[in-house]
Design a protein around this motif. Structure first.
Motif, PDB file in Angstrom:
ATOM      1  N   GLU A 184       0.847  -1.196   0.000  1.00 32.06           N
ATOM      2  CA  GLU A 184       0.000   0.000   0.000  1.00 32.06           C
ATOM      3  C   GLU A 184       0.881   1.243   0.000  1.00 32.06           C
ATOM      4  O   GLU A 184       1.966   1.250   0.588  1.00 32.06           O
ATOM      5  N   ILE A 230     -11.357  -3.951   2.823  1.00 36.13           N
ATOM      6  CA  ILE A 230     -11.013  -3.389   1.518  1.00 36.13           C
ATOM      7  C   ILE A 230     -11.558  -1.975   1.356  1.00 36.13           C
ATOM      8  O   ILE A 230     -11.053  -1.176   0.559  1.00 36.13           O
ATOM      9  N   ALA A 277      -9.041 -11.750  -1.650  1.00 36.60           N
ATOM     10  CA  ALA A 277      -8.626 -11.795  -3.057  1.00 36.60           C
ATOM     11  C   ALA A 277      -9.557 -12.664  -3.898  1.00 36.60           C
ATOM     12  O   ALA A 277      -9.799 -12.368  -5.068  1.00 36.60           O
ATOM     13  N   THR A 320     -12.281  -9.001  -5.445  1.00 38.32           N
ATOM     14  CA  THR A 320     -11.861  -8.602  -6.795  1.00 38.32           C
ATOM     15  C   THR A 320     -12.814  -9.130  -7.860  1.00 38.32           C
ATOM     16  O   THR A 320     -13.153  -8.408  -8.806  1.00 38.32           O
ATOM     17  N   ASN A 348     -16.048  -7.165  -7.772  1.00 38.11           N
ATOM     18  CA  ASN A 348     -15.893  -5.856  -8.396  1.00 38.11           C
ATOM     19  C   ASN A 348     -15.827  -5.971  -9.910  1.00 38.11           C
ATOM     20  O   ASN A 348     -16.361  -5.120 -10.628  1.00 38.11           O
ATOM     21  N   THR A 366      -8.297  -4.104  -9.234  1.00 37.44           N
ATOM     22  CA  THR A 366      -7.248  -3.552  -8.367  1.00 37.44           C
ATOM     23  C   THR A 366      -6.488  -2.508  -9.165  1.00 37.44           C
ATOM     24  O   THR A 366      -5.800  -2.837 -10.134  1.00 37.44           O
ATOM     25  N   PHE A 420      -0.702  -1.338  -7.113  1.00 40.03           N
ATOM     26  CA  PHE A 420       0.034  -1.843  -5.961  1.00 40.03           C
ATOM     27  C   PHE A 420       1.298  -1.014  -5.803  1.00 40.03           C
ATOM     28  O   PHE A 420       1.765  -0.382  -6.750  1.00 40.03           O
ATOM     29  N   CYS A 464      -1.808 -13.093 -10.313  1.00 39.39           N
ATOM     30  CA  CYS A 464      -2.971 -13.594  -9.583  1.00 39.39           C
ATOM     31  C   CYS A 464      -3.121 -15.105  -9.743  1.00 39.39           C
ATOM     32  O   CYS A 464      -3.341 -15.605 -10.854  1.00 39.39           O
ATOM     33  N   PHE A 515      -7.742   2.531  -4.478  1.00 43.13           N
ATOM     34  CA  PHE A 515      -7.142   1.201  -4.624  1.00 43.13           C
ATOM     35  C   PHE A 515      -8.072   0.211  -5.325  1.00 43.13           C
ATOM     36  O   PHE A 515      -7.704  -0.409  -6.313  1.00 43.13           O
ATOM     37  N   ALA A 516      -9.291   0.066  -4.815  1.00 43.32           N
ATOM     38  CA  ALA A 516     -10.247  -0.882  -5.382  1.00 43.32           C
ATOM     39  C   ALA A 516     -11.197  -0.157  -6.326  1.00 43.32           C
ATOM     40  O   ALA A 516     -11.844   0.818  -5.943  1.00 43.32           O
TER      41      ALA A 516
END
Length: 420
Positions: free
Chosen positions: A72, A173, A246, A250, A253, A293, A296, A357, A394-395
């Motif tokens: 982060e 999140i 995770a 994700t 979304n 995402t 990072f 991923c 971030f998301a």
């Protein structure tokens, strides 16, 4: 020399509430693809926006570390960071490699493919639950349900506990959104609650194991520099936390962003309805377009140069997948949503390297099953109100999205996946 551009603020989560600030990313790609960004209360960070650079940095873990400063942009206290380094996202090889092998066994393409029929059953059940209503909240009632139920079965969460785990994942999140959390410490508290839950579940699985990942983790041995040992309670808990987030957030979304893309481009929905064989290409385009995402963070382990810009040892480097996926040098007409786009070299699953991923195969099967059900059974689905986005840099997430469709009667189902 560090370029200063007026009007660029990727830090403030308010700038993402009405939509991703794509115009900022386009300007950075054109004028300052390696950009020094000021940070309120912090030292600042580099912003990397070009596809080639995001990919190269993602693969060069020796120069750009996940473990050194975390993933982060905001810094954690060292004591807290030490605990987070037990989480896969915060590890570098070789330690990351040893731990990832444990999870990879559960997510091999062959094993995930074996889940395809069950995922189809779950998708059908979820549509059953809303089909007669004529409308629902797409996020809570549809998109959230499939990844939650799939990952819950994979890691062995009993059905009555799933809403509790889902709420914790939201709080972790969504810590930038005041509706979900008031400050980052709320996310930390939710993480602690999830670790405590994981410890209780692991204890149950020790005495009554099932065919799930938690049962496997409590009985597996890990070999490292200190010898062979069983995973600690904290290590099991952090695996659980990673998978619960995770494997859930994700994909949820992405499903929401994919549907929103079709609402905004109804011609593409009509193309897919007319020719469902375009599904594979549609999935790749939804991934590129929705990029769940957005970024990072990495930390430079040594002085290095990217595009003739000096990045010094210890400086923070943020890689923005959401920008790389609209890089004009890689994608023709990148602001066009095109389900037949080819090639489609998106970085929605990361830029490669050790942190690619591990759930990518599972996510694609879920997306295919989910949208296949919508195409067949809710083909006239339409937006029916305002879209409420998550306040986060971030998301890339939608909190609520009201939809309407023609109600359809649900026939009783018999056998696995039955809702009657």
């Amino acid at each position: 020399m560090r370029t200063k551009l007026d009007g660029i603020d990727l830090w403030n989560p308010d700038n993402y509430v009405s939509g991703v600030p794509y115009e900022m990313f386009a300007r950075l790609r054109a004028e300052a693809p390696v950009y020094w960004h000021e940070e309120p209360g912090g030292p600042g960070f580099w912003v990397i926006t070009k596809h080639a650079d995001v990919r190269a940095i993602s693969r060069d873990w020796a120069t750009f570390s996940s473990e050194l400063g975390g993933t982060e942009i905001a810094d954690y206290p060292e004591a807290e960071l030490a605990g987070l380094r037990l989480l896969l996202l915060y590890m570098d090889p070789d330690r990351h490699t040893r731990y990832r092998l444990l999870v990879n066994k559960a997510f091999t393409p062959r094993r995930v493919q074996a889940l395809a029929q069950r995922i189809e059953q779950l998708s059908a059940r979820i549509v059953d639950e809303v089909a007669e209503l004529g409308g629902c909240d797409f996020v809570a009632d549809l998109a959230a349900q499939l990844p939650l139920r799939v990952i819950a079965e994979l890691i062995g969460i009993p059905e009555p506990d799933r809403p509790f785990v889902f709420d914790l994942a939201n709080r972790i999140i969504g810590w930038m959104d005041p509706e979900l959390s008031s400050q980052r410490s709320d996310a930390t508290a939710a993480s602690v609650e999830m670790l405590q839950y994981a410890a209780k579940l692991a204890e149950v699985k020790r005495s009554d194991p099932g065919d799930d990942i938690t049962s496997a983790l409590v009985h597996i041995s890990l070999e490292d520099e200190s010898g062979v040992h069983r995973l600690s309670e904290l290590e099991i808990g952090l695996f659980f936390l990673l998978l619960a987030i995770a494997g859930n957030e994700t994909t949820r979304n992405l499903l929401s962003q994919g549907m929103l893309a079709f609402f905004e481009h109804p011609g593409e929905w009509a193309r897919l309805r007319a020719n469902p064989t375009l599904m594979d290409g549609a999935i790749e385009e939804m991934l590129r377009w929705g990029t769940p995402t957005m970024h990072f963070r990495r930390t430079a382990t040594r002085d290095t140069v990217v595009r003739d810009v000096l990045i010094r040892e210890g400086e923070k480097v943020s890689v923005w997948y959401i920008s790389a996926n609209r890089d004009e040098e890689v994608f023709a007409d990148p602001c066009r949503f095109d389900i037949t786009r080819s090639p489609n070299d998106h970085l929605a699953f990361g830029g490669g390297g050790p942190h690619f991923c591990f759930g990518s195969h599972l996510a694609k099967i879920e997306i295919s099953a989910f949208f296949g059900q919508l195409l067949r059974r809710l083909p006239d689905i339409r937006l029916d109100g305002e879209v409420d986005r998550l306040r986060s840099n971030f998301a890339n997430a939608v909190k609520r999205m009201p939809v309407a469709f023609a109600p359809t009667r649900v026939a009783a189902r018999i056998g696995p996946g039955s809702t009657r």
